[in-house]
Every structure is written in C-alpha cells, then in structure tokens.
Design an enzyme around this catalytic site. Structure first.
Site, short mmCIF file in Angstrom:
data_model
loop_
_atom_site.label_atom_id
_atom_site.label_comp_id
_atom_site.label_asym_id
_atom_site.label_seq_id
_atom_site.Cartn_x
_atom_site.Cartn_y
_atom_site.Cartn_z
N GLU A 6 -70.97 67.72 -20.37
CA GLU A 6 -71.50 67.52 -21.66
C GLU A 6 -70.70 66.59 -22.36
O GLU A 6 -71.05 65.99 -23.50
CB GLU A 6 -72.13 68.66 -22.25
CG GLU A 6 -73.08 69.62 -21.74
CD GLU A 6 -74.27 68.79 -21.24
OE1 GLU A 6 -74.53 68.88 -19.91
OE2 GLU A 6 -74.82 68.12 -21.98
N PRO A 60 -71.74 58.23 -25.18
CA PRO A 60 -72.57 57.28 -25.93
C PRO A 60 -72.56 57.24 -27.33
O PRO A 60 -73.38 56.63 -27.87
CB PRO A 60 -73.92 58.54 -25.33
CG PRO A 60 -73.02 59.17 -23.98
CD PRO A 60 -71.83 59.34 -24.29
N ARG A 117 -60.51 40.28 -16.73
CA ARG A 117 -60.83 38.89 -16.79
C ARG A 117 -60.45 37.72 -17.81
O ARG A 117 -60.43 36.54 -17.56
CB ARG A 117 -62.11 38.61 -16.15
CG ARG A 117 -63.25 38.77 -17.09
CD ARG A 117 -64.68 38.94 -16.68
NE ARG A 117 -64.92 37.22 -16.33
CZ ARG A 117 -65.26 36.41 -17.28
NH1 ARG A 117 -65.04 36.80 -18.35
NH2 ARG A 117 -65.57 35.41 -16.80
N ASP A 167 -66.87 31.54 -21.71
CA ASP A 167 -67.87 32.49 -21.39
C ASP A 167 -68.79 32.42 -22.10
O ASP A 167 -68.72 31.98 -23.31
CB ASP A 167 -66.97 33.88 -21.58
CG ASP A 167 -66.28 34.41 -20.53
OD1 ASP A 167 -65.49 35.17 -20.73
OD2 ASP A 167 -66.67 34.08 -19.11
C1 4FV Z 1 -71.38 56.91 -21.46
C2 4FV Z 1 -72.05 55.79 -21.71
C3 4FV Z 1 -71.91 57.84 -21.11
C4 4FV Z 1 -71.78 61.32 -21.29
C5 4FV Z 1 -71.68 62.81 -20.96
C6 4FV Z 1 -70.34 61.08 -19.65
C7 4FV Z 1 -71.44 60.31 -20.35
C8 4FV Z 1 -70.47 62.45 -19.73
N1 4FV Z 1 -70.03 56.85 -21.83
N2 4FV Z 1 -71.13 54.78 -22.45
N3 4FV Z 1 -73.47 55.52 -22.01
N4 4FV Z 1 -70.88 59.19 -20.81
O1 4FV Z 1 -73.08 58.15 -20.73
O2 4FV Z 1 -69.85 55.45 -22.34
O3 4FV Z 1 -69.68 63.22 -20.28
#
Ligand code: 4FV
Length: 262
Positions: A115, A88, A153, A168
């Site tokens: 986490e 995230p 793709r 696209d």
């Molecule tokens: C995430 C997202 C995501 C966070 C903790 C995996 C999680 C756990 N990855 N974009 N949104 N990852 O939420 O890419 O480790």
C-alpha cells in the site's frame, strides 16, 4: 550522476542498467547506479520489511526502520543526493522536471510496494515525491526507471550526439515531428518529398509545421498563445484561411460567411 535505488526487488533494475543507452551511460561513468535491497536492512531472522496498517484495513505497509537504515547507507554513498519517493501522491513527472533533476548531484529513489511506505519516512527523509501518472502500480520500480531513463538521456555524453537531447519535444511544449527512414515506399506509402530533397531549410520548415500540426491535433493543451513563434502564428493564420475557404466554399456545407466578410 549517482542513482541509488531502494527496493525489495533489486533484480528488476539489473536488465534496465545493462542495455542500450543506460548501459553505455554506466560504461562511460555518466551514471553510477546502485540497487540497495531494503531487506538487507531489515532486522530479525525473517528480515520483515512490511507490516499490517495501523487503523486496520487491507494490504500491508512498508516498515520505517528498514527504510531508514537503507536510506542511511544510501546517504553515506551519496551525501548530497536528492531523496525521491515514487508514489501516486507525488508531483506529476514531465520533461521540465527531468531537466531540473538532471542538474542534481545524485538521486536516491525510494520504491514503495504494497500500500506504500510509513508516512513518517516521507516526513523525515523525502525531498521530492514524484508520480508518473494517475494510476496505481504494484511497485515504485517502474516509475524509478522512468525517471532515471528520462534524466540520463539529458546528461552530457549520454546520447552520443548531443544535439538530440537539446531538440527534445516537450521542452518547447511541442510534439515531435514525424520521422521516416528507408525504404522510400512502404506498403504503398511514400515519404514526404521535401524530406528527400536535401534542402535543409525546407526540411526544417516542414518539420516545424508538422510538429505544430500534430500538437494542434493531438495535444492542443500544450499550445499557449503567448508561446507561439511568429512563424507558427503565420502558419496557423494560413491554415485558418484554408479551413475558412473549405467551410465557406459553395456547397462547402459550412454556415454562410458572416456578413462583415471578416
Ligand atoms: C506510482 C505512480 C505508483 C503505489 C503503491 C506502488 C505504487 C505501491 N509511483 N507513480 N503512479 N506506486 O502507482 O509513481 O507502493
């Protein structure tokens, strides 16, 4: 293109690579995917891949050593691949990034769980951190599949009819136009006449106008004044005139037209 996915749940990737356009891309050699089980690189009888966070707090953190060992083996398989961490905290994934990544020699995709991963792994090994959206998932596997799908793709030969990846939506910062197929009547709803006309130029015009209208209504944030084509500007002026006429028509309920008659 090599896709090496570091995960503690390799089985999650199997179905993804064995169906549809991904399956065909694997069979044609357009992509060479490999799931690397991080647990296979964990030490000790219990092959532990996570531990409690320094500083306390809830949840667990993925240990650096198994990740580093798994990365090492991935690098041996794809020495010049780009190392991507899905999290995230990453840069927002979009079509432009997918197009850039489709030019890479390969991708090593790290799928976090719990986490997240020990920060020192990011500092030492990660080239690019990517987020697929501002929400928290249970793992990085789904984001890794999103990235692999959008990139695959765009690879030559992946879609069979080259044209479609070239047209696209989002490339031109426009939403896609509406699509219809048989039957001509469905639940009392018909298909726009022009699409049945066989008149290609008129169909192309309708699709451009439809894409612009849908973008204006659903995603005005995608529209930049400077990026409007002359055709689009003329369409918008035509629509504005129509809207003004409606708003200013007798009893149209709209405010009186400005005195200047502008
Ligand atoms: C995430 C997202 C995501 C966070 C903790 C995996 C999680 C756990 N990855 N974009 N949104 N990852 O939420 O890419 O480790």
């Amino acid at each position: 293109m090599n896709f090496l996915v570091l995960t503690i749940f390799p089985e999650l990737l199997a179905a993804f690579w064995e169906n549809g356009i991904m399956r065909r891309a694997v069979q044609s050699g357009t992509i060479e995917p490999l799931a690397i089980n991080i647990r296979d690189h964990a030490a000790g009888r219990h092959r532990v891949t996570d531990d409690r966070p320094y500083g306390g707090g809830c949840g667990m953190v993925m240990k650096p050593e198994p990740l580093a060992a798994a990365l090492h083996s991935a690098r041996q398989a794809a020495p010049d691949a780009t190392v991507v961490l899905l999290s995230p905290q990453g840069r927002s994934f979009d079509q432009a990034m997918a197009r850039r990544l489709s030019a890479a020699r390969g991708l090593i995709l790290i799928c976090g769980r719990y986490e997240g991963i020990d920060e020192r792994v990011s500092e030492q090994f990660v080239d690019l951190e990517i987020s697929i959206g501002d929400y928290v998932l249970t793992g990085g596997e789904l984001p890794a599949m999103v990235v692999m799908d959008a990139v695959t793709r765009l690879l030559p030969g992946a879609l069979g009819n080259e044209a479609s990846a070239g047209e696209d939506s989002f490339d031109a910062q426009r939403l896609d136009y509406a699509h219809y197929t048989r039957p001509p009547e469905f639940e009392g709803r018909s298909v726009p006449e022009v699409l049945l006309s066989g008149h290609h130029e008129e169909v192309a015009q309708w699709r451009r106008a439809n894409a612009l209208m849908r973008t204006l209504i659903k995603r005005p944030d995608l529209l930049q004044p400077a990026a409007l084509s002359e055709r689009e500007s003329n369409l918008l002026i035509q629509w504005r005139r129509e809207i003004d006429r409606l708003l200013h028509a007798e009893g149209g309920g709209g405010p009186d037209p400005p005195s200047g008659g502008g």
